[in-house]
Structure formats: C-alpha cells, structure tokens
Design an enzyme around this catalytic site. Structure first.
Site, mmCIF file in Angstrom:
data_model
loop_
_atom_site.group_PDB
_atom_site.id
_atom_site.type_symbol
_atom_site.label_atom_id
_atom_site.label_comp_id
_atom_site.label_asym_id
_atom_site.label_seq_id
_atom_site.Cartn_x
_atom_site.Cartn_y
_atom_site.Cartn_z
ATOM 1 N N GLY A 1 7.036 5.337 8.121
ATOM 2 C CA GLY A 1 6.115 6.458 8.270
ATOM 3 C C GLY A 1 6.278 7.074 9.646
ATOM 4 O O GLY A 1 7.350 6.970 10.268
ATOM 5 N N SER A 2 5.219 7.692 10.123
ATOM 6 C CA SER A 2 5.326 8.408 11.392
ATOM 7 C C SER A 2 5.364 7.441 12.581
ATOM 8 O O SER A 2 4.883 6.309 12.489
ATOM 9 C CB SER A 2 4.128 9.341 11.547
ATOM 10 N N CYS B 1 13.045 11.950 6.744
ATOM 11 C CA CYS B 1 13.139 11.433 8.112
ATOM 12 C C CYS B 1 14.493 11.780 8.711
ATOM 13 O O CYS B 1 14.641 11.911 9.915
ATOM 14 C CB CYS B 1 12.924 9.933 8.119
ATOM 15 N N GLU C 1 9.118 16.245 15.934
ATOM 16 C CA GLU C 1 9.425 16.227 14.508
ATOM 17 C C GLU C 1 8.502 17.212 13.781
ATOM 18 O O GLU C 1 7.281 17.099 13.873
ATOM 19 C CB GLU C 1 9.221 14.824 13.934
ATOM 20 N N LYS D 1 0.851 -1.195 0.000
ATOM 21 C CA LYS D 1 0.000 0.000 0.000
ATOM 22 C C LYS D 1 0.888 1.247 0.000
ATOM 23 O O LYS D 1 1.541 1.555 0.999
ATOM 24 C CB LYS D 1 -0.897 0.058 1.239
ATOM 25 N N GLY E 1 3.263 4.011 13.130
ATOM 26 C CA GLY E 1 4.097 2.831 13.344
ATOM 27 C C GLY E 1 3.776 2.130 14.656
ATOM 28 O O GLY E 1 3.736 0.894 14.728
ATOM 29 N N GLU F 1 10.261 1.799 10.477
ATOM 30 C CA GLU F 1 11.202 2.914 10.267
ATOM 31 C C GLU F 1 10.383 4.186 10.420
ATOM 32 O O GLU F 1 9.495 4.456 9.614
ATOM 33 C CB GLU F 1 11.819 2.848 8.869
#
Ligand code: NAD
Length: 500
Positions: free
Chosen positions: A233-234, A289, A390, A180, A238, A255
C-alpha cells in the site's frame, strides 16, 4: 455462506472456516467507480472480529505447520485450477470493483493463477541447506520453518493479484493467515478466500476480516498474536505498520509507493519508447505502483518524442472498462480523483505546462464515474511537486535532460525506488544504467510495468524495507531459518575449542 440483502450481494467475513457477519452488525457499501452504482456490500469488521480471527489462526497453526508441504501444494494447485475455471467470471467482477479494463482484469486474474501454481510447486522444494561442520561426526544444516500467524493487508489496485502473491506463499510455508483486503476493492480478495476454502484449506488456517484500515488493519498490525506483517500500500500506511510491528518485534514486509522514471535517450527507438510510455503511464489509469510518472528525455529528441506521444494519447479511449475499446478506466474513488486533480492544479501553479488533459471528464458517458483525462505535463523541473510525489493517476511529467548522466541523476533524485526504465540502443549505457538505477526493478527498452511472478518484486528507498515478494524471495519472506546440528560422535565436542 452469504446472504443477499436487497438488490446487491452481501459478502461476509470468514473466520475459523465459517462465513459470518461482523460483530458490529454494520456493513459498508462498495460502488462501481465507472458508474456510481452500488455493486455489493461488505462487513465492517472491528477489533472483536480480528480477535476471533487471530485466535482461530493461532489454534490452527500447529496442525497446518506439520502437514507436509507437498500436500499443501496439492491444495494450491486445486485453487489455481478453480481460479482458471472462474477466470471469465472474476475478470468482470474485478473491472466493476476496481475500474481497470477487462483485458487488464483478465491479465490480473491470470497473474493470480500463475503465482498460485508457482508457489504450489514450492511444496516440493522449500529448500534449506546442508553444509560442513568444523567438528568430526557432526552434521550441520538449516531448514525453513513457518513464522506463525501472518497479518496480510493489501491495497485496491491489484485486488486479486496482490492477495494471491501473499496468501498462497504464506500457506505453503506452513503459516496461518489473517487477511484484510482493501475496502475500495474487496470482492476479488474475498473470492480468492472462497476458492482457497473450496480447494481444501482447513478451517482456521485462512481467516479474513473486511473493514477500514483503522478498525481492522490497525488492529491486525498491533495484535500481539500476529507474528509477521505483510503489507502492500502507500508509504504512509506502510511506515505506520512498520512502527507498530517493530514495537512487538515482528518481521514486517512492506511494498509501497513509487515515482517511476522512463528515460529516453537520443539514440532510442522513439516509437518503441512511445509504446512503452503509453502503456507505462496510462495503463490502469496510472494506478499502478510501477506506473511511469516521469519521462526523462534527452533534449535533442524531446520535441519529437512529445509530439509522437501526444498524438497517441489523444486516441486513448477513456470509459467503463467493460466496454470494448476502452483503454483507460476510472479513478478508484472520489477522494483519489480530487487528490489527482489537486496535483494537476499544483503542477500548473508551479510552472509546468499542461500539454494535454488535466481535467475531470464529465460528459454524459463519464459523469457518473470518476474519470480524469490522460494528462501530460511538459516543462517539468525535477524539483516540482508533480515530479517528486506519487500521484497515482493518469498524469505523466516530461522532463528534459542534457545527457545520459543528467537523466540518471534526475531519475534517481526521488524518495522512491521501485521501477526504472531506459530506452537506448547503446548497450554500454544500458548496462551502466542498470547499475546506477536506484530501484528494485530495472527495464531496458521496456516500460516500467511488466512484473513476472517467478522473479522477485519490490523496491528500495521509500518503496520498501529490504524484502521482496514473488519468486523464490516469497519463501524467504514467510519462513524463519532454523539451524540444526546433529552430533553423532558420542561425546561432547566444543565448537571453536576442540578444533586443532
Ligand atoms: P493504503 O495505504 O491507503 O491502503 C492499503 C491497505 O492498508 C488497505 O487495506 C487499507 O485499508 C489498509 N490501511 C489503511 N490504514 C491503515 C492502518 N492505519 N493500519 C493498518 N492498515 C491500514 O494504499 P492504497 O490506496 O490501497 O493503495 C495505493 C498505494 O499502494 C500506492 O501508494 C501504491 O504505490 C501502493 N502499491 C504498492 C505496490 C508495491 O508492490 N510496491 C503495489 C500496489 C500498490
């Protein structure tokens, strides 16, 4: 394979070797973040589509698993070759859907080519180990086996490189895939699937469903037919995926976010440090990232470093990444732009000094897109929100440190641990920093961005859950270990008991 409805292209889902509409009959539109124009539409997938995709992946697994890995490697080499041939067509598509400038887009397609080639070569390696046995006439080894059906969920900021880091590695190891891509930049991932199909990946081995995180990603994460989850992703998403994976005892590779520091010590080559900061903080408009979001400068050089950085930042050209000379493209979407402007506002309110930027660009060139001026905050305290969370945008915080130890403490004092950089000419302090850094990646005299595909990539603390992508570690992610004993003594031997 795909239809064209109206003025723009319509992408389809790919399940069991067929390009098809979503069972919902619905689509979603994707706009170019630099111009506001609709550039294509994709299928709004749902549970039924994921169900079909997982079933196809399960059915295809037995045959794909047994295809010798060098043969799988040949397919991947062919895919890398097609990627190379299509590089100049994919790069502008990437710029249009994601916003990053055309040079960076070319670099990202190159990264996809490099990793695909690297992983293809694993087809002739996929190393296990042989070792000794404690019993005579007994042979012992372990081999690598695929995990099964891998659910691969990716973000928008590297729309072709991140799918390419995951999908070829999953395939070479003998897994089948349900993929996806992010709805914010799905086209390059879809093109990658198309290329893998053209290269010879058999029906059912690779399946793709586009759609929202809730309607597609969440269903993949929860599906009992999925054996391994690979997510980038975030940290928020995650963590959710980790929890869902744990409920069914899946292996999960995550990650996630970063809050990456660049330390500049008083003995550093300041111009080199400014070069690094400029690229680290404002490359990809800070939407990496590994983006540099904190520059921790030793006090004696803080003023000079800041002045030099400011001079260079003022010259950065912001605009449509397809235009010559543009360094910084747009923010991915309106929500993310609002979020970044919210952080800027918070920074001001918490007492940081806005040295440059800090606003949306809304003149004629920029008004239809989501552009934020490159932004520098000084007088930032380590406990301010902008120094902790972030931001994922073109905002950098300059924090002053008393000395080396203080700088290291500030650098480590966040919840994330992805990338970490230090500029110094002192080899002793560089080596100490390498050991003290609480991060998965450390750069000495180089910016926080600059991954190479044959080296492991990933982070510690809130950035990851222990695994790494790329390099030989990618193979570990996508394989199970099977330990094998072959007893050729002809009689029963009991480990631990029959040893004198
Ligand atoms: P995101 O977490 O919003 O989305 C990532 C993917 O997860 C998308 O495909 C999304 O649709 C899907 N998703 C969303 N909700 C879901 C759910 N409930 N269940 C399953 N899937 C769901 O992240 P993003 O905004 O696309 O990307 C930016 C983030 O990614 C940043 O935090 C950045 O640091 C991180 N990132 C990390 C790395 C790394 O390697 N560490 C690399 C690139 C980006």
């Amino acid at each position: 394979m795909r239809g064209v409805w109206g003025m723009f292209r319509t992408y389809l889902n790919y399940i069991n070797g067929k390009w098809m509409k979503a069972s919902s009959g619905k689509t979603f539109k994707k706009i170019n973040p630099a111009t506001g124009e609709t550039i294509f539409e994709c299928q709004a997938g749902s549970e039924r589509d994921v169900e079909q995709a997982v079933r196809a992946a399960q059915d295809a697994f037995a045959d794909w698993k047994l295809l010798p890995p060098p043969h799988k490697g040949e397919i991947l080499y062919k895919a890398a070759h097609i990627l190379e041939q299509r590089k100049e067509e994919l790069a502008p598509l990437l710029t249009k859907e994601n916003g990053k400038n055309i040079e960076e887009a070319r670099g990202e397609v190159q990264e996809a080519i490099d990793i695909t080639k690297y992983v293809a070569a694993e087809g002739r390696r996929l190393l296990g180990e042989t070792t000794t046995s404690e019993l005579p006439h007994k042979f012992a080894m372990f081999i690598r086996e695929p995990k099964g059906v891998c659910g691969i969920i990716t973000p928008w900021n590297f729309p072709i490189a991140i799918p390419a880091w995951k999908i070829p590695a999953a395939l070479i190891c003998g897994n089948t895939v349900v993929f996806k891509p992010s709805s914010d930049a799905p086209a390059c991932g879809i093109e990658l699937v198309k290329i893998l199909e053209e290269a010879g990946v058999p029906p059912g081995v690779l399946n793709m469903v586009t759609g929202s995180g809730a309607a597609v990603g969440d269903v993949i994460a929860k599906h009992k037919g999925v054996d391994h989850l690979s997510f980038t992703g975030s940290t928020e998403t995650g963590t959710h995926i980790y929890t869902e994976g744990a409920k069914k005892l899946d292996s999960v590779e995550l990650e996630m976010g970063g809050k990456n520091p660049q330390i500049v010590l008083a003995d550093a080559d300041l111009e080199l440090a400014v070069d690094g900061a400029l690229w680290g903080a404002f490359g990809t408009s800070g939407q990496r990232c590994t983006a540099t979001s904190r520059i921790i400068v030793e006090k004696p050089v803080a003023k000079e470093f800041t002045e030099r950085l400011l001079k260079r930042v003022k010259k950065l050209r912001v605009g449509n990444g397809l235009k010559k000379g543009v360094v910084m493209g747009p923010i991915i979407n309106a929500a993310q732009m609002t979020k970044i402007l919210g952080y800027i506002d918070k920074g001001r309110k918490e007492g940081a000094k806005l040295l440059y930027g800090g606003h949306r660009l809304s003149d004629a060139e920029h008004s239809r897109g989501f552009f934020i001026a490159p932004t520098i905050f000084t007088h930032v305290m380590p406990d301010m929100t902008i120094a902790k969370e972030e931001i994922f945008g073109p905002v950098v915080c300059i924090i002053e440190a008393n000395d080396f130890e203080h700088a290291v403490k500030i650098a480590n004092d966040v919840e994330y641990g992805l990338s970490w950089s230090i500029y110094t000419k002192d080899i002793n302090r560089a080596m100490k920093a390498m050991r003290l850094a609480e991060s998965g990646i450390v750069y000495i005299n180089a910016p926080t961005i600059g991954a190479e595909v044959h080296l492991p990539f990933g982070g510690v603390k809130g950035t990851g859950n222990g695994g790494r992508e790329a390099g030989t570690e990618a193979i570990k992610e996508f394989t199970e270990i099977k330990t094998v004993f072959i007893d050729y003594s002809g009689h029963l031997q009991k480990a631990q008991i029959d040893v004198d």
